[in-house]
Structure formats: C-alpha cells, structure tokens
Write an enzyme that holds these catalytic residues in place. Structure first.
Site, PDB file in Angstrom:
ATOM      1  N   GLY A   1       0.956  24.884  -8.395  1.00  0.00           N
ATOM      2  CA  GLY A   1       2.269  24.293  -8.824  1.00  0.00           C
ATOM      3  C   GLY A   1       3.266  25.062  -7.913  1.00  0.00           C
ATOM      4  O   GLY A   1       3.252  26.301  -7.492  1.00  0.00           O
ATOM      5  N   ALA A   2       4.280  24.277  -7.458  1.00  0.00           N
ATOM      6  CA  ALA A   2       5.237  24.714  -6.356  1.00  0.00           C
ATOM      7  C   ALA A   2       5.772  26.136  -6.506  1.00  0.00           C
ATOM      8  O   ALA A   2       5.675  26.899  -5.674  1.00  0.00           O
ATOM      9  CB  ALA A   2       6.342  23.727  -6.288  1.00  0.00           C
TER      10      ALA A   2
ATOM     11  N   ASN B   1       5.530  14.989  -3.942  1.00  0.00           N
ATOM     12  CA  ASN B   1       4.997  15.586  -5.416  1.00  0.00           C
ATOM     13  C   ASN B   1       3.447  15.052  -5.611  1.00  0.00           C
ATOM     14  O   ASN B   1       2.914  14.486  -4.862  1.00  0.00           O
ATOM     15  CB  ASN B   1       5.860  15.081  -6.616  1.00  0.00           C
TER      16      ASN B   1
ATOM     17  N   ASP C   1       7.219  19.193  -4.628  1.00  0.00           N
ATOM     18  CA  ASP C   1       6.510  20.327  -3.949  1.00  0.00           C
ATOM     19  C   ASP C   1       7.562  20.496  -2.729  1.00  0.00           C
ATOM     20  O   ASP C   1       7.666  21.560  -1.952  1.00  0.00           O
ATOM     21  CB  ASP C   1       5.269  19.818  -3.580  1.00  0.00           C
TER      22      ASP C   1
ATOM     23  N   GLN D   1      -4.384  18.078 -13.756  1.00  0.00           N
ATOM     24  CA  GLN D   1      -3.266  19.260 -14.460  1.00  0.00           C
ATOM     25  C   GLN D   1      -2.373  18.822 -15.612  1.00  0.00           C
ATOM     26  O   GLN D   1      -2.002  19.618 -16.459  1.00  0.00           O
ATOM     27  CB  GLN D   1      -2.166  19.543 -13.021  1.00  0.00           C
TER      28      GLN D   1
HETATM   29  O1  MRU Z   1      -1.768  20.724  -6.316  1.00  0.00           O
HETATM   30  P1  MRU Z   1      -0.744  21.503  -7.440  1.00  0.00           P
HETATM   31  O2  MRU Z   1      -1.496  21.499  -8.754  1.00  0.00           O
HETATM   32  O3  MRU Z   1      -0.407  22.986  -6.964  1.00  0.00           O
HETATM   33  O4  MRU Z   1       0.385  20.436  -7.560  1.00  0.00           O
HETATM   34  C1  MRU Z   1       1.622  20.638  -7.425  1.00  0.00           C
HETATM   35  C2  MRU Z   1       2.219  20.400  -8.574  1.00  0.00           C
HETATM   36  O5  MRU Z   1       2.021  21.307  -9.486  1.00  0.00           O
HETATM   37  C3  MRU Z   1       3.128  19.385  -8.475  1.00  0.00           C
HETATM   38  O6  MRU Z   1       3.078  18.527  -7.719  1.00  0.00           O
HETATM   39  C4  MRU Z   1       4.331  19.481  -9.410  1.00  0.00           C
HETATM   40  O7  MRU Z   1       4.490  18.383 -10.000  1.00  0.00           O
HETATM   41  C5  MRU Z   1       5.361  20.103  -8.575  1.00  0.00           C
HETATM   42  S1  MRU Z   1       6.428  21.525  -9.382  1.00  0.00           S
HETATM   43  C6  MRU Z   1       5.362  22.541 -10.215  1.00  0.00           C
END
Ligand code: MRU
Length: 361
Positions: free
Chosen positions: A52-53, A251, A241, A200
C-alpha cells in the site's frame, strides 16, 4: 486502528528494527514481522509483507534509516580494529530500496528525505523516518476529515484494493473518510472489490471493515457495472499510488475500469491521497512506470482448508501463461476530485500546482 481491542500501527521502528503487520498472513493470522536490517525491510516491501502506497513509503524511510545505522555500526567496528563486513554503502542501499516497488511515489519521497537527513548523521536519518511516519498518520486523518464531508448518512461506497489503515501507517486514504464518518455516527455501507490477483479487497479491506464494525460486502471484481446500473452505489473512493501533475492517477489494476463505469452512470469517483503521492515531475500518467508482477500471483491462491491449514492451490489452467500488471492509470477527466490533507481539489494541473506551492515539497 484496533485489533482485538489493542491499538496498532501498520508499521513502526524501535531501535534498529522495523516492525510491521504481516499482510500476507491476514486475514487468517495476525502476526508481526520484524525486519532487523535494511535488506530485511526491502524483502518485506518486495514480497508485500507490507504494502500500500503509504505503508510502502514509511517502510522505505525506515529502511533508509536502517542503512545509515548499519553504516555507522560498520564504522565503529572498523575503528575498534575488528574485521568488519565490507564498507556499507548507503547509495547502494538507496538503489536497492528504490528497486523494490517502482510505482508508489511515496517510496521515492521517503527515501530521498531520509537519505538527505542521513548525510548529517544516522540519528538524523532515524528522526526523519519517524517524522515521516507521523506525517503519514496526520495526513491520513486530515484526508478522513475532508473526505467525510462528502459522505451522507446511508451512503453506499464502492472501493477497490486496500487503501485503508493497512495501506498507510494508520487510518488510510480511501477508507479514512469512511472511518471518520462511522465515528461521527453516519451509517455507511461499503462494497469492497475483491481485487484479484492478490485479493487486497477481499482479504484486507474486508478484515479492516469488520474490525471497525462497518457494514460491507465483498463483491467480485467484475460486479461494478451491475451494481452501478442498479443504483446500488452512491460514490466510489479509491487510493492512488502516484498522481501526475495533470491529475492522472495510478492505482491498483482495475481502478480505471471502475472510473469508466462510474462516469457512465453519473456516479462521483474520488481519489484519496496525500501530497506525498503526487509526482509533479511527470506531466501526465503516460510517464508512470507500471509494475509487472510474477504470473504466479495469478495462477495461485492461498487460504485455510477446512482444518485451518493454509494451502496454496492453483486456480488457472496448467500450462497457460498469465500477464500481471499491478496498476493502471485513470485519466484525470474521470476523477471527480482528489481528497488530500489540504482539502478536496480538482484533478487538474492548476489546482494541483496551487496546493503544491502551499505545501512546498
Ligand atoms: O500492490 P499494492 O497492494 O501495494 O497496491 C497498492 C495499493 O494499495 C493500492 O493501489 C491502493 O489503492 C493505493 S493507496 C494505499
């Protein structure tokens, strides 16, 4: 956020270790992973023990601080004439951290800030990493407060992936307005897209909402058009992201199609993200590097069998290959607004530049 009555942050640093909730074990097991070295923290980011970002940003900052601590202890050993490991190179560590996940802007933001502080001292690097983790929480709370103004009692909100507490240090981005609305006494119902291939939404967002006592349903990734066509969704909120200077937002894969469907049915589609996710060095989303992950993530799923033993099973036809892009980019024209820690702004370069100059990073 609370787990069984105890307050936890998603990730934190104590001494030279970084502790994080192991997101690969959730929702079936709640356990904490300890990363003792910069390399361990890089491994945790790469393998999505933390993800998550916002959480990736905090992890990257802590990893950079660990690198400076490791360099310092290497120097101490050298001074005491004990054979030390090879001279620890913080530039190499920075490159390694930055190579873990290419799409999340927060990772680069934190690495750069902590690297600059570390040039003064290892202690300064640790303080900066801790400050960034604090800033991460405060931004998420502000996003929640601004975003909750959009939410009316009884609203039904669709979200994609996990942009909640687990995706940040606390509270989250897309889920923060929902948590604050819930605490203000508004009734909110959430549709959590399952978010294949790593699920997720089904595993993490659903678990968070359950802990917070918020009514929700997990929906298949391909249910959005049906739900929206039946008038079952009042608003979509997702995280991001990386957001380009014109408001295009990367995202989790599948976000763009939700935005297209929302536009078709006249449903507001919001992105929630702090300014640390904005990348003003790129004019639009075509410059965003999209991470491609291992095809194994598409082929295999894991979870407990009837006896509670975690099993990994194949869910695709053996012999077929899979393509696994982890993100997509939603063009700014599909975004009704971006919920930031400074307020809700239009997804356009004028608004973004204006707020950016106020913040100064
Ligand atoms: O690949 P991940 O699980 O790290 O994905 C990123 C994300 O969590 C999402 O794209 C999210 O909506 C971004 S903000 C936490």
């Amino acid at each position: 956020m609370k787990v069984a009555g105890k307050h936890y942050r998603t990730i934190w640093m104590e001494g030279s270790s970084v502790f994080m909730i192991d997101q690969n074990a959730l929702p079936f097991e709640f356990r904490i992973y300890e990363a003792r070295t910069c390399k361990d923290t890089c491994h945790a980011i790469r393998t999505m023990i933390t993800r998550g970002a916002g959480a990736i940003g905090a992890a990257a900052g802590f990893a950079m601080a660990q690198a400076f601590l490791e360099r310092e202890s290497g120097r101490r050993l050298a001074l005491s004439a004990q054979p030390s490991e090879e001279h620890f190179n913080v530039e190499d560590a920075r490159n390694e951290i930055e190579a873990t996940r290419p799409t999340a802007r927060n990772l680069y933001y934190a690495t750069e800030k902590v690297f600059t502080a570390g040039l003064i001292s290892a202690d300064a690097a640790v303080s900066e990493a801790q400050r960034l983790a604090e800033e991460n929480v405060q931004n998420a709370i502000s996003i929640g407060e601004f975003g909750s103004k959009l939410i009316k009692d009884g609203n039904r909100i669709l979200t994609h992936c996990n942009a909640g507490w687990l995706g940040f240090v606390d509270y989250g981005s897309a889920l923060s307005p929902i948590y604050i609305s819930n605490r203000d006494g508004k009734k909110v119902f959430v549709y959590a897209d399952e978010t294949r291939p790593r699920s997720q939404g089904a595993r993490l967002t659903a678990w968070e909402l359950m802990n917070e006592g918020i009514s929700h349903s997990i929906v298949p990734d391909n249910a959005a058009a049906y739900l929206m066509s039946k008038g079952m969704v009042d608003m979509v909120i997702t995280g991001a992201d990386r957001i380009a200077a014109n408001g295009d937002a990367a995202n989790k894969i599948g976000t763009f199609e939700k935005a297209i469907i929302a536009k078709q049915f006249g449903i507001p589609f919001y992105i929630a993200a702090p300014f640390t996710t904005f990348d003003l060095s790129i004019p639009n989303g075509t410059h965003i590097v999209i991470e491609e992950r291992d095809e194994e993530e598409v082929h295999f799923q894991s979870g407990p069998d009837e006896e509670g033993i975690i099993r990994r099973i194949r869910v695709t036809s053996p012999g077929s290959s899979a393509f696994n892009p982890a993100f997509d980019v939603t063009p700014a024209e599909y975004i009704s607004g971006i919920i930031t820690e400074k307020g809700i702004i239009g997804a356009n370069s004028e608004h973004i530049k204006e707020i950016h100059s106020l913040i100064g990073h």
